[in-house]
Design an enzyme around this catalytic site. Structure first.
Site, PDB file in Angstrom:
ATOM      1  N   SER A  95      48.808  14.801  11.903  1.00  0.00           N
ATOM      2  CA  SER A  95      49.673  15.903  11.326  1.00  0.00           C
ATOM      3  C   SER A  95      49.898  17.354  12.489  1.00  0.00           C
ATOM      4  O   SER A  95      49.747  16.842  13.539  1.00  0.00           O
ATOM      5  CB  SER A  95      49.386  16.522  10.134  1.00  0.00           C
ATOM      6  N   SER A  96      50.119  18.113  12.167  1.00  0.00           N
ATOM      7  CA  SER A  96      50.368  19.596  12.831  1.00  0.00           C
ATOM      8  C   SER A  96      50.087  20.817  11.973  1.00  0.00           C
ATOM      9  O   SER A  96      50.381  20.676  10.868  1.00  0.00           O
ATOM     10  CB  SER A  96      51.531  19.344  13.404  1.00  0.00           C
TER      11      SER A  96
ATOM     12  N   LYS B  13      55.352  16.059   9.348  1.00  0.00           N
ATOM     13  CA  LYS B  13      54.023  16.312   9.597  1.00  0.00           C
ATOM     14  C   LYS B  13      53.365  16.712   8.411  1.00  0.00           C
ATOM     15  O   LYS B  13      52.394  16.191   7.957  1.00  0.00           O
ATOM     16  CB  LYS B  13      53.747  17.328  10.738  1.00  0.00           C
TER      17      LYS B  13
ATOM     18  N   ILE C  36      46.673  15.249  23.843  1.00  0.00           N
ATOM     19  CA  ILE C  36      45.653  15.021  22.734  1.00  0.00           C
ATOM     20  C   ILE C  36      45.303  13.354  22.479  1.00  0.00           C
ATOM     21  O   ILE C  36      44.401  12.979  22.730  1.00  0.00           O
ATOM     22  CB  ILE C  36      46.101  15.482  21.283  1.00  0.00           C
TER      23      ILE C  36
ATOM     24  N   TYR D 167      60.782  18.402  11.748  1.00  0.00           N
ATOM     25  CA  TYR D 167      59.573  18.170  12.525  1.00  0.00           C
ATOM     26  C   TYR D 167      58.270  18.430  11.466  1.00  0.00           C
ATOM     27  O   TYR D 167      57.353  17.656  10.996  1.00  0.00           O
ATOM     28  CB  TYR D 167      59.178  18.716  13.778  1.00  0.00           C
TER      29      TYR D 167
END
Length: 192
Positions: free
Chosen positions: A144-145, A162, A20, A158
């Site tokens: 973020s995710s 995020k 990305i 993780y």
């Protein structure tokens, strides 16, 4: 000749040697931005820069740890020295260290927090200081995710980092808006 959307804009983006981050850097360069591209892996950074320059993009690579405060400052300083300012900062660098919550090592937790949260915070801070000094606004993007708002097995550390980035963006709207600096967090899913 058509004016490119990001002509005259200077961008710093971390974790952009592939995925990305690379495509964001590439698209910004294709639209006229001058980009300081970072990746921890020197070969990835060099390869990414070469690919972008082949398409006539203005891109400079800087390999290093985007979780290291002195290196983050070097990114900002390089953008100013080489391109005359900083208009956009993208905190894209991050690591995922999977693990069962019951046996997750403290060292892994520290690594994930240092880069994902600490690196993002410090890049946003360094960029915002420069943008405020320039007096012409700017834009900061935090990566973020989907795991920041959806639970996934073995991703507690993780996901926590995020989710924190989303809250950081909300908080910083209050502090950065008076200086015409926008801040956003996006939450993509997995990519190939």
């Amino acid at each position: 000749m058509e004016q490119k959307i990001f002509s005259g804009k200077v961008v710093v983006i971390t974790g952009a040697g592939q995925g990305i981050g690379f495509e964001i850097a590439r698209q910004l360069c294709l639209q006229g931005a001058s980009v300081v591209l970072n990746d921890k892996d020197t070969k990835l950074a060099e390869s990414a820069v070469a690919r972008i320059q082949k398409e006539d993009g203005i891109c400079l690579g800087l390999a290093g740890d985007a979780g290291d405060p002195s290196f983050i400052q070097k990114l900002t300083d390089t953008a100013i020295e080489k391109f005359g300012g900083l208009h956009i900062a993208i905190a894209n660098a991050g690591i995922t260290l999977f693990g069962d919550f019951f046996t997750y090592p403290a060292e892994s937790l520290q690594q994930v927090m240092k880069l994902n949260m600490g690196g993002s915070f410090l890049l946003a801070q360094s960029a915002a200081i420069q943008m405020r000094k320039q007096g012409s606004g700017g834009s900061i993007l935090l990566m973020s995710s989907v795991t920041g708002h959806q639970a996934h097995r073995h991703l507690a550390a993780y996901a926590m980092t995020k989710s924190a980035l989303q809250m950081m963006a909300r908080n910083l709207v209050i502090e950065l808006s008076p200086f015409q600096i926008t801040i956003n967090a996006i939450a993509p899913g997995a990519t190939i």
